[in-house]
Design a protein around this motif. Structure first.
Motif, PDB file in Angstrom:
ATOM      1  N   ALA A   1     109.824  -5.211 -47.732  1.00 23.40           N
ATOM      2  CA  ALA A   1     111.193  -5.408 -47.222  1.00 23.40           C
ATOM      3  C   ALA A   1     111.466  -4.485 -46.032  1.00 23.40           C
ATOM      4  CB  ALA A   1     112.199  -5.145 -48.337  1.00 23.40           C
ATOM      5  N   LEU A   2     111.040  -3.235 -46.126  1.00 21.53           N
ATOM      6  CA  LEU A   2     111.249  -2.276 -45.031  1.00 21.53           C
ATOM      7  C   LEU A   2     110.526  -2.740 -43.761  1.00 21.53           C
ATOM      8  CD1 LEU A   2     110.755   1.018 -47.070  1.00 21.53           C
ATOM      9  CD2 LEU A   2     112.923   0.177 -46.138  1.00 21.53           C
ATOM     10  N   LEU A   3     109.299  -3.251 -43.939  1.00 18.28           N
ATOM     11  CA  LEU A   3     108.522  -3.739 -42.791  1.00 18.28           C
ATOM     12  C   LEU A   3     109.214  -4.921 -42.129  1.00 18.28           C
ATOM     13  CD1 LEU A   3     105.930  -3.793 -41.053  1.00 18.28           C
ATOM     14  CD2 LEU A   3     104.892  -5.240 -42.821  1.00 18.28           C
ATOM     15  N   ARG A   4     109.659  -5.892 -42.960  1.00 16.06           N
ATOM     16  CA  ARG A   4     110.287  -7.093 -42.398  1.00 16.06           C
ATOM     17  C   ARG A   4     111.610  -6.753 -41.697  1.00 16.06           C
ATOM     18  NH1 ARG A   4     106.397  -9.559 -41.166  1.00 16.06           N
ATOM     19  NH2 ARG A   4     107.984 -10.744 -40.042  1.00 16.06           N
ATOM     20  N   ILE A   5     112.366  -5.817 -42.267  1.00  7.76           N
ATOM     21  CA  ILE A   5     113.624  -5.408 -41.608  1.00  7.76           C
ATOM     22  C   ILE A   5     113.301  -4.806 -40.239  1.00  7.76           C
ATOM     23  CG2 ILE A   5     115.574  -3.797 -41.705  1.00  7.76           C
ATOM     24  CD1 ILE A   5     115.506  -4.162 -44.800  1.00  7.76           C
ATOM     25  N   GLY A   6     112.266  -3.961 -40.188  1.00  8.28           N
ATOM     26  CA  GLY A   6     111.828  -3.386 -38.912  1.00  8.28           C
ATOM     27  C   GLY A   6     111.450  -4.460 -37.915  1.00  8.28           C
ATOM     28  N   LYS A   7     110.695  -5.471 -38.371  1.00  7.85           N
ATOM     29  CA  LYS A   7     110.279  -6.579 -37.487  1.00  7.85           C
ATOM     30  C   LYS A   7     111.498  -7.328 -36.943  1.00  7.85           C
ATOM     31  CE  LYS A   7     105.613  -6.876 -37.912  1.00  7.85           C
ATOM     32  NZ  LYS A   7     104.672  -6.979 -36.793  1.00  7.85           N
ATOM     33  N   CYS A   8     112.494  -7.559 -37.833  1.00  7.65           N
ATOM     34  CA  CYS A   8     113.698  -8.284 -37.399  1.00  7.65           C
ATOM     35  C   CYS A   8     114.461  -7.494 -36.349  1.00  7.65           C
ATOM     36  CB  CYS A   8     114.599  -8.577 -38.600  1.00  7.65           C
ATOM     37  SG  CYS A   8     113.937  -9.842 -39.704  1.00  7.65           S
ATOM     38  N   TYR A   9     114.606  -6.189 -36.585  1.00 13.16           N
ATOM     39  CA  TYR A   9     115.295  -5.356 -35.587  1.00 13.16           C
ATOM     40  C   TYR A   9     114.550  -5.356 -34.258  1.00 13.16           C
ATOM     41  CZ  TYR A   9     118.971  -3.407 -38.564  1.00 13.16           C
ATOM     42  OH  TYR A   9     120.088  -3.253 -39.341  1.00 13.16           O
ATOM     43  N   GLU A  10     113.223  -5.344 -34.330  1.00 11.20           N
ATOM     44  CA  GLU A  10     112.435  -5.366 -33.092  1.00 11.20           C
ATOM     45  C   GLU A  10     112.672  -6.673 -32.337  1.00 11.20           C
ATOM     46  OE1 GLU A  10     107.885  -4.609 -31.444  1.00 11.20           O
ATOM     47  OE2 GLU A  10     108.275  -4.468 -33.590  1.00 11.20           O
ATOM     48  N   LYS A  11     112.731  -7.795 -33.077  1.00 11.43           N
ATOM     49  CA  LYS A  11     112.973  -9.090 -32.428  1.00 11.43           C
ATOM     50  C   LYS A  11     114.384  -9.176 -31.856  1.00 11.43           C
ATOM     51  CE  LYS A  11     109.475 -11.488 -35.081  1.00 11.43           C
ATOM     52  NZ  LYS A  11     109.166 -12.117 -36.369  1.00 11.43           N
ATOM     53  N   LEU A  12     115.307  -8.421 -32.451  1.00 12.87           N
ATOM     54  CA  LEU A  12     116.680  -8.381 -31.934  1.00 12.87           C
ATOM     55  C   LEU A  12     116.820  -7.414 -30.761  1.00 12.87           C
ATOM     56  CD1 LEU A  12     118.617  -8.373 -35.329  1.00 12.87           C
ATOM     57  CD2 LEU A  12     118.740 -10.180 -33.591  1.00 12.87           C
ATOM     58  N   GLY A  13     115.742  -6.703 -30.444  1.00 13.97           N
ATOM     59  CA  GLY A  13     115.757  -5.760 -29.328  1.00 13.97           C
ATOM     60  C   GLY A  13     116.350  -4.415 -29.686  1.00 13.97           C
TER      61      GLY A  13
ATOM     62  N   TYR B   1     110.202   1.113 -39.607  1.00 13.22           N
ATOM     63  CA  TYR B   1     108.738   1.237 -39.636  1.00 13.22           C
ATOM     64  C   TYR B   1     108.335   2.607 -40.192  1.00 13.22           C
ATOM     65  CZ  TYR B   1     108.326  -2.938 -36.643  1.00 13.22           C
ATOM     66  OH  TYR B   1     108.368  -4.213 -36.135  1.00 13.22           O
ATOM     67  N   THR B   2     109.075   3.643 -39.782  1.00  9.20           N
ATOM     68  CA  THR B   2     108.769   4.998 -40.253  1.00  9.20           C
ATOM     69  C   THR B   2     109.017   5.104 -41.760  1.00  9.20           C
ATOM     70  OG1 THR B   2     109.431   5.861 -38.091  1.00  9.20           O
ATOM     71  CG2 THR B   2     109.240   7.449 -39.878  1.00  9.20           C
ATOM     72  N   LYS B   3     110.130   4.511 -42.232  1.00 14.82           N
ATOM     73  CA  LYS B   3     110.405   4.490 -43.676  1.00 14.82           C
ATOM     74  C   LYS B   3     109.289   3.766 -44.423  1.00 14.82           C
ATOM     75  CE  LYS B   3     115.483   4.534 -43.683  1.00 14.82           C
ATOM     76  NZ  LYS B   3     116.689   3.732 -43.969  1.00 14.82           N
ATOM     77  N   CYS B   4     108.803   2.696 -43.812  1.00 14.42           N
ATOM     78  CA  CYS B   4     107.780   1.862 -44.439  1.00 14.42           C
ATOM     79  C   CYS B   4     106.478   2.636 -44.641  1.00 14.42           C
ATOM     80  CB  CYS B   4     107.542   0.611 -43.589  1.00 14.42           C
ATOM     81  SG  CYS B   4     106.470  -0.586 -44.377  1.00 14.42           S
ATOM     82  N   VAL B   5     106.017   3.360 -43.615  1.00 18.60           N
ATOM     83  CA  VAL B   5     104.754   4.097 -43.754  1.00 18.60           C
ATOM     84  C   VAL B   5     104.905   5.268 -44.724  1.00 18.60           C
ATOM     85  CG1 VAL B   5     103.758   3.401 -41.553  1.00 18.60           C
ATOM     86  CG2 VAL B   5     105.159   5.472 -41.654  1.00 18.60           C
ATOM     87  N   LYS B   6     106.134   5.789 -44.852  1.00 17.75           N
ATOM     88  CA  LYS B   6     106.370   6.848 -45.841  1.00 17.75           C
ATOM     89  C   LYS B   6     106.366   6.274 -47.256  1.00 17.75           C
ATOM     90  CE  LYS B   6     108.964  10.094 -42.953  1.00 17.75           C
ATOM     91  NZ  LYS B   6     110.310  10.616 -42.623  1.00 17.75           N
ATOM     92  N   GLU B   7     106.925   5.089 -47.387  1.00 17.29           N
ATOM     93  CA  GLU B   7     106.999   4.427 -48.703  1.00 17.29           C
ATOM     94  C   GLU B   7     105.624   4.015 -49.204  1.00 17.29           C
ATOM     95  OE1 GLU B   7     108.572   2.939 -52.139  1.00 17.29           O
ATOM     96  OE2 GLU B   7     109.705   4.027 -50.600  1.00 17.29           O
ATOM     97  N   ASP B   8     104.785   3.497 -48.298  1.00 19.34           N
ATOM     98  CA  ASP B   8     103.459   3.009 -48.700  1.00 19.34           C
ATOM     99  C   ASP B   8     102.447   3.352 -47.606  1.00 19.34           C
ATOM    100  OD1 ASP B   8     101.237   1.705 -49.608  1.00 19.34           O
ATOM    101  OD2 ASP B   8     102.160  -0.268 -49.770  1.00 19.34           O
ATOM    102  N   THR B   9     101.787   4.495 -47.774  1.00 20.42           N
ATOM    103  CA  THR B   9     100.842   4.951 -46.737  1.00 20.42           C
ATOM    104  C   THR B   9      99.607   4.063 -46.659  1.00 20.42           C
ATOM    105  OG1 THR B   9      99.830   6.468 -48.330  1.00 20.42           O
ATOM    106  CG2 THR B   9     101.533   7.374 -46.889  1.00 20.42           C
ATOM    107  N   LEU B  10      99.369   3.230 -47.659  1.00 17.96           N
ATOM    108  CA  LEU B  10      98.178   2.373 -47.655  1.00 17.96           C
ATOM    109  C   LEU B  10      98.437   0.992 -47.053  1.00 17.96           C
ATOM    110  CD1 LEU B  10      96.722   3.202 -51.197  1.00 17.96           C
ATOM    111  CD2 LEU B  10      95.981   4.110 -48.988  1.00 17.96           C
ATOM    112  N   LEU B  11      99.673   0.707 -46.688  1.00 13.41           N
ATOM    113  CA  LEU B  11      99.992  -0.620 -46.136  1.00 13.41           C
ATOM    114  C   LEU B  11      99.584  -0.678 -44.668  1.00 13.41           C
ATOM    115  CD1 LEU B  11     101.307  -3.405 -46.720  1.00 13.41           C
ATOM    116  CD2 LEU B  11     103.436  -2.437 -45.851  1.00 13.41           C
TER     117      LEU B  11
END
Length: 466
Positions: A270-282, A291-301
């Motif tokens: 969910a964190l990754l997809r939210i990041g992707k959506c914000y990126e597409k919105l500029g 994205y930073t929250k995502c890598v902290k949540e799951d370092t293996l993703l």
């Protein structure tokens, strides 16, 4: 005062564990032992289950159910010959016990004899009071045989017996999907939902079928019904977000993904997809935040590290991109996608030796794309590592034989190394297949391009009568 069933079970367990601690011997009836063994098996405490079975059979040597538990544990430990022999002995005494046929079928299944397992399960089906369990086992055997038509049939029968057996429903849909019968799956799910209109699992599965057929608006409606049926159904919110992304409704997608963050611990997806959506919105600030929250949540993703790295690559912030991809590599040094990006970023930063290492590692991990061979070879050439470059391009030729881009480079390298016969051989081959790529030699090996022998080969190719 009479104990409830739960209290009675807990009391039996406490007495049994107290007996083990004190090394005393207490009496339990056979049903108590069965409940104790069943409890330990359900909780994965195999050693205690074995101990309880052994003590139970010492006190009740004729108990068929305890004998079957012992057999089940032998099968679990893959001691199939012992289990088989004990089942044969038991079968002589009790030929109408379906559990004997089920365990015998289990042994055949473990030996990859699925047809024999099916025959025994069909016998068990004739005498059992719990048809759903046996039907499910039959479905699984057909799945092992990759007979999805029969597997689907038995799982459907299973679901008819128990409308809340969602594992059977999942398996039915799995069979439909494997057979590419998405429309038939939709028809089946709609029939099921007519009888079970508030089944969130069925609505969720219906949405996935529509998604596969690219019918996104219908998929969205199905996920909305899944949420109406269970407003805490995280899977439905995630899938709804995915559909909204496809429809380019990024703000609504963010809302759907964000709901899941409040229902349970945040998922990296969910964190990754939210990041992707914000990126597409500029909205770069919010994108990098998620994205930073995502890598902290799951370092293996790996998708998260790739997303944050690509974010900086697109903005030509190569130093930051390098920082994140190096962190990713420190976590998983065998990820080919990481090394590929490391190589490209290093190349952009003119860190050619590091870039060469990255491309070499990419090749070692099985990425044999033409671009990888060519870029690595060109870097080696620029570093003056001519023999290493020749080895690189010769290896590439094994995957891309008679490729003109490789032939021109090999020609230039061999001439540089004063191996003129080999240089001429590759130059002639290259000119035959792609004469318009001659600029490769001119750009990469200008001194070679003006050699008298090279000029003559090129002239002769252009005018064979000379």
């Amino acid at each position: 005062m009479q104990l409830s069933s739960n209290e009675h079970n807990n009391f039996s367990l406490e007495r049994f564990e107290s007996m083990l601690k004190t090394n005393s011997v207490l009496f339990f009836d056979s049903e108590e032992f069965e409940e104790i063994v069943h409890h330990y098996l359900e909780n994965g405490k195999i050693a205690l289950a074995k101990k309880a079975t052994k003590l139970g059979l010492e006190q009740h040597p004729s108990s068929t159910n305890l004998k079957l538990f012992r057999i089940e544990m032998y099968i679990f430990e893959n001691k199939l010959d012992i289990a088989d022999e004990l089942l044969d002995d038991l079968h002589l005494l009790e030929q109408s016990n379906e559990e004997i046929y089920i365990q015998k079928a289990n042994i055949f299944s473990r030996r990859d004899k699925h047809s024999e397992a099916i025959q025994l399960l069909e016998k068990a089906l004739e005498i059992t009071d719990d048809e759903a369990d046996v039907l499910s086992l039959l479905g699984m055997e057909y799945l092992f045989m990759e007979d999805y038509v029969h597997a689907k049939y038995y799982f459907m029968k299973c679901l008819e017996e128990d409308q809340e057996d969602y594992s059977a429903l999942f398996n039915i849909i799995y069979c439909f999907e494997f057979l590419d019968e998405y429309e038939a799956a939709i028809e089946y799910l709609n029939d099921f939902l007519n009888k079970n209109p508030y089944c969130e699992v069925a609505w969720h599965q219906l949405g996935k079928q529509y998604y596969e057929l690219k019918e996104y608006k219908k998929a969205l409606a199905a996920y909305d019904f899944a949420i109406i049926s269970d407003d805490r159904f995280i899977g439905a919110y995630l899938e709804k977000g995915r559909v909204l992304e496809k429809l380019k409704k990024y703000v609504e997608a963010i809302e759907s993904y964000s709901i899941t963050l409040g229902l349970d611990d945040p998922t990296s997806y969910a964190l990754l997809r939210i990041g992707k959506c914000y990126e597409k919105l500029g909205n770069a600030e919010m994108a990098i935040q998620f994205y930073t929250k995502c890598v902290k949540e799951d370092t293996l993703l790996d998708k998260a590290w790739i997303a944050i790295t690509d974010f900086y690559i697109k903005r030509k912030q190569f130093q930051k991109a390098l920082y994140y991809i190096e962190k990713a590599i420190s976590i998983d040094a065998e990820n080919v996608h990481y090394w590929k990006r490391y190589a490209k970023i290093s190349n952009k930063l003119s860190l050619y030796e590091e870039a060469e290492v990255g491309y070499r590692k990419t090749l070692e991990l099985g990425n044999y794309e033409m671009e990888t061979w060519i870029t690595r070879g060109d870097i080696l050439t620029n570093l003056g590592e001519f023999e290493a470059a020749v080895n690189n391009f010769n290896q590439a030729m094994e995957f891309y034989p008679e490729n003109a881009e490789l032939e021109y480079r090999l020609s230039g390298l061999y001439y540089t190394l004063s191996e003129n016969d080999k240089g001429a051989f590759h130059l002639k081959n290259a000119l035959k297949s792609e004469p318009e790529f001659l600029m490769i030699i001119e750009e990469l090996f200008p001194q070679v391009f003006h050699l008298k022998t090279v000029v003559e080969i090129i002239k002769k190719h252009k005018n064979p009568s000379l």
